[in-house]
Design a protein around this motif. Structure first.
Motif, PDB file in Angstrom:
ATOM      1  N   LEU A  52       1.096  -0.977   0.117  1.00 47.47           N
ATOM      2  CA  LEU A  52      -0.349  -0.331   0.109  1.00 47.47           C
ATOM      3  C   LEU A  52       0.727   1.460   0.215  1.00 47.47           C
ATOM      4  N   TYR A  53       1.413   2.035  -0.984  1.00 48.50           N
ATOM      5  CA  TYR A  53       1.793   3.484  -1.128  1.00 48.50           C
ATOM      6  C   TYR A  53       1.446   4.383  -1.920  1.00 48.50           C
ATOM      7  N   ALA A  54       2.343   5.653  -2.406  1.00 45.52           N
ATOM      8  CA  ALA A  54       2.172   6.104  -3.135  1.00 45.52           C
ATOM      9  C   ALA A  54       2.579   6.339  -4.344  1.00 45.52           C
ATOM     10  N   SER A  55       1.939   6.629  -5.570  1.00 48.49           N
ATOM     11  CA  SER A  55       2.566   6.003  -6.791  1.00 48.49           C
ATOM     12  C   SER A  55       1.920   7.468  -7.643  1.00 48.49           C
ATOM     13  N   ASP A  56       2.224   8.206  -8.031  1.00 51.80           N
ATOM     14  CA  ASP A  56       1.665   8.060  -9.839  1.00 51.80           C
ATOM     15  C   ASP A  56       0.645   9.697  -9.569  1.00 51.80           C
ATOM     16  N   LYS A  57       0.284   9.533  -8.285  1.00 50.16           N
ATOM     17  CA  LYS A  57      -0.247  11.272  -7.911  1.00 50.16           C
ATOM     18  C   LYS A  57      -1.752  10.307  -7.959  1.00 50.16           C
ATOM     19  N   LYS A  58      -1.335   8.943  -7.160  1.00 61.09           N
ATOM     20  CA  LYS A  58      -2.589   8.057  -6.272  1.00 61.09           C
ATOM     21  C   LYS A  58      -2.220   7.611  -5.453  1.00 61.09           C
ATOM     22  N   ILE A  59      -3.673   6.575  -4.490  1.00 59.62           N
ATOM     23  CA  ILE A  59      -2.860   5.327  -3.627  1.00 59.62           C
ATOM     24  C   ILE A  59      -3.194   4.794  -4.379  1.00 59.62           C
ATOM     25  N   ILE A  60      -2.027   3.636  -4.235  1.00 58.85           N
ATOM     26  CA  ILE A  60      -2.446   2.353  -4.664  1.00 58.85           C
ATOM     27  C   ILE A  60      -2.496   1.232  -3.812  1.00 58.85           C
ATOM     28  N   PHE A  61      -2.585   0.215  -3.798  1.00 56.83           N
ATOM     29  CA  PHE A  61      -3.111  -0.846  -3.363  1.00 56.83           C
ATOM     30  C   PHE A  61      -2.679  -1.890  -4.433  1.00 56.83           C
ATOM     31  N   TYR A  62      -1.740  -2.854  -3.495  1.00 56.86           N
ATOM     32  CA  TYR A  62      -1.832  -3.957  -4.731  1.00 56.86           C
ATOM     33  C   TYR A  62      -1.195  -5.236  -3.790  1.00 56.86           C
ATOM     34  N   SER A  63      -2.033  -6.114  -4.655  1.00 55.89           N
ATOM     35  CA  SER A  63      -2.317  -7.474  -3.405  1.00 55.89           C
ATOM     36  C   SER A  63      -0.727  -8.047  -3.990  1.00 55.89           C
ATOM     37  N   ASP A  88     -12.047   8.568  -5.735  1.00 58.74           N
ATOM     38  CA  ASP A  88     -12.394   7.662  -7.313  1.00 58.74           C
ATOM     39  C   ASP A  88     -11.445   6.534  -6.922  1.00 58.74           C
ATOM     40  N   ILE A  89     -12.063   5.604  -7.408  1.00 56.18           N
ATOM     41  CA  ILE A  89     -11.252   4.137  -6.993  1.00 56.18           C
ATOM     42  C   ILE A  89     -11.807   3.377  -8.167  1.00 56.18           C
ATOM     43  N   SER A  90     -10.632   2.822  -8.162  1.00 53.74           N
ATOM     44  CA  SER A  90     -10.684   1.878  -9.423  1.00 53.74           C
ATOM     45  C   SER A  90      -9.753   0.750  -9.520  1.00 53.74           C
ATOM     46  N   ASP A  91      -9.810  -0.012 -10.660  1.00 58.57           N
ATOM     47  CA  ASP A  91      -8.823  -1.882 -10.443  1.00 58.57           C
ATOM     48  C   ASP A  91      -8.398  -2.284 -11.785  1.00 58.57           C
ATOM     49  N   ASN A  92      -7.593  -3.089 -11.167  1.00 57.31           N
ATOM     50  CA  ASN A  92      -6.354  -2.987 -12.757  1.00 57.31           C
ATOM     51  C   ASN A  92      -8.083  -4.168 -13.453  1.00 57.31           C
ATOM     52  N   ILE A 121     -15.927  -2.231  -6.444  1.00 57.87           N
ATOM     53  CA  ILE A 121     -15.105  -1.641  -6.716  1.00 57.87           C
ATOM     54  C   ILE A 121     -15.224  -0.797  -9.152  1.00 57.87           C
ATOM     55  N   THR A 122     -15.996  -0.401  -8.733  1.00 62.43           N
ATOM     56  CA  THR A 122     -16.536  -0.858 -10.151  1.00 62.43           C
ATOM     57  C   THR A 122     -15.570   0.166 -11.391  1.00 62.43           C
ATOM     58  N   GLY A 123     -15.035   1.530 -10.923  1.00 64.31           N
ATOM     59  CA  GLY A 123     -14.255   2.803 -11.657  1.00 64.31           C
ATOM     60  C   GLY A 123     -15.178   4.105 -11.695  1.00 64.31           C
ATOM     61  N   ASP A 124     -16.176   4.219 -10.646  1.00 66.36           N
ATOM     62  CA  ASP A 124     -16.931   4.797 -11.258  1.00 66.36           C
ATOM     63  C   ASP A 124     -16.813   5.497  -9.344  1.00 66.36           C
ATOM     64  N   LYS A 125     -16.482   7.432  -9.620  1.00 64.35           N
ATOM     65  CA  LYS A 125     -16.464   8.263  -8.437  1.00 64.35           C
ATOM     66  C   LYS A 125     -17.593   6.880  -7.568  1.00 64.35           C
ATOM     67  N   LYS A 126     -17.135   7.472  -6.423  1.00 61.49           N
ATOM     68  CA  LYS A 126     -18.233   6.586  -4.349  1.00 61.49           C
ATOM     69  C   LYS A 126     -18.587   7.958  -4.393  1.00 61.49           C
ATOM     70  N   THR A 127     -19.581   7.834  -3.247  1.00 63.42           N
ATOM     71  CA  THR A 127     -19.797   8.566  -2.587  1.00 63.42           C
ATOM     72  C   THR A 127     -20.669   8.155  -1.218  1.00 63.42           C
ATOM     73  N   LEU A 153      -6.621   4.888  -5.858  1.00 60.58           N
ATOM     74  CA  LEU A 153      -7.487   5.585  -5.471  1.00 60.58           C
ATOM     75  C   LEU A 153      -7.450   6.957  -5.060  1.00 60.58           C
ATOM     76  N   ASP A 154      -8.082   8.318  -5.966  1.00 57.66           N
ATOM     77  CA  ASP A 154      -7.774   9.606  -5.987  1.00 57.66           C
ATOM     78  C   ASP A 154      -8.466  10.818  -5.704  1.00 57.66           C
ATOM     79  N   ASN A 155      -8.211  11.526  -5.391  1.00 55.68           N
ATOM     80  CA  ASN A 155      -8.907  12.747  -5.242  1.00 55.68           C
ATOM     81  C   ASN A 155     -10.364  12.198  -3.977  1.00 55.68           C
TER      82      ASN A 155
END
Length: 162
Positions: A52-63, A88-92, A121-127, A153-155
């Motif tokens: 779990l780290y900060a990179s490329d102007k976002k937070i990345i969770f990586y398994s 904003d949350i999306s996955d690969n 997580i669907t790639g859409d903005k979550k509220t 994770l961003d914004n």
């Protein structure tokens, strides 16, 4: 001996200064653009061999090779109140979920209480609409179910509801 005492006082003073900067807040607006590492007022927890780290102007969770491990990003403490949280949350690809927790003690996962059910997580903005009765941290738990999965994770925006 005087040098050791002086060094200890300077180190303690520096520690107290850092803690003073992480006071409870009522608004968080973070796009992670300037983060080189996890901000000192935030907490990252990743189990097993996950990352779990900060990179490329976002937070990345990586398994990596550890799907199913709990990973949390914990905010600075927030004041009691009603809030709107958007991010904003999306996955690969694959199956991934996000769950929101109230966190009393950042170092004890037993103190984490779910306040928003896991959502895909669907790639859409979550509220989310969040209500907290006392000062607490918010924990974002991401669950990755496959090898080499990632969530981005961003914004992050937490604002009081009017």
């Amino acid at each position: 001996m005087k040098k050791i005492i002086l060094a200890g006082m300077v180190a303690l003073g520096g520690f107290l200064t850092v803690q003073a900067q992480c006071k409870a807040v009522s608004t968080i607006t973070e796009n992670f653009d300037t983060w080189k590492d996890i901000n000192k007022c935030w907490t990252a927890q990743a189990g097993g061999k996950t990352m779990l780290y900060a990179s490329d102007k976002k937070i990345i969770f990586y398994s990596m090779y550890s799907p199913g491990e709990n990973m949390y990003l914990v905010t600075p403490k927030i004041k009691a109140g009603n809030y709107s949280l958007s991010l904003d949350i999306s996955d690969n690809g694959g199956e991934t979920t996000l769950e929101i927790f109230s966190v009393s003690n950042t170092s004890d996962t037993q103190s984490y209480v779910s306040i928003a059910k896991p959502s895909k997580i669907t790639g859409d903005k979550k509220t989310f609409n969040i209500s907290v009765k006392k000062e607490t941290h918010l924990g974002l738990k991401v669950l990755l179910n496959g090898v080499h999965q990632a969530v981005y994770l961003d914004n992050f925006s937490l604002k009081p509801k009017k």
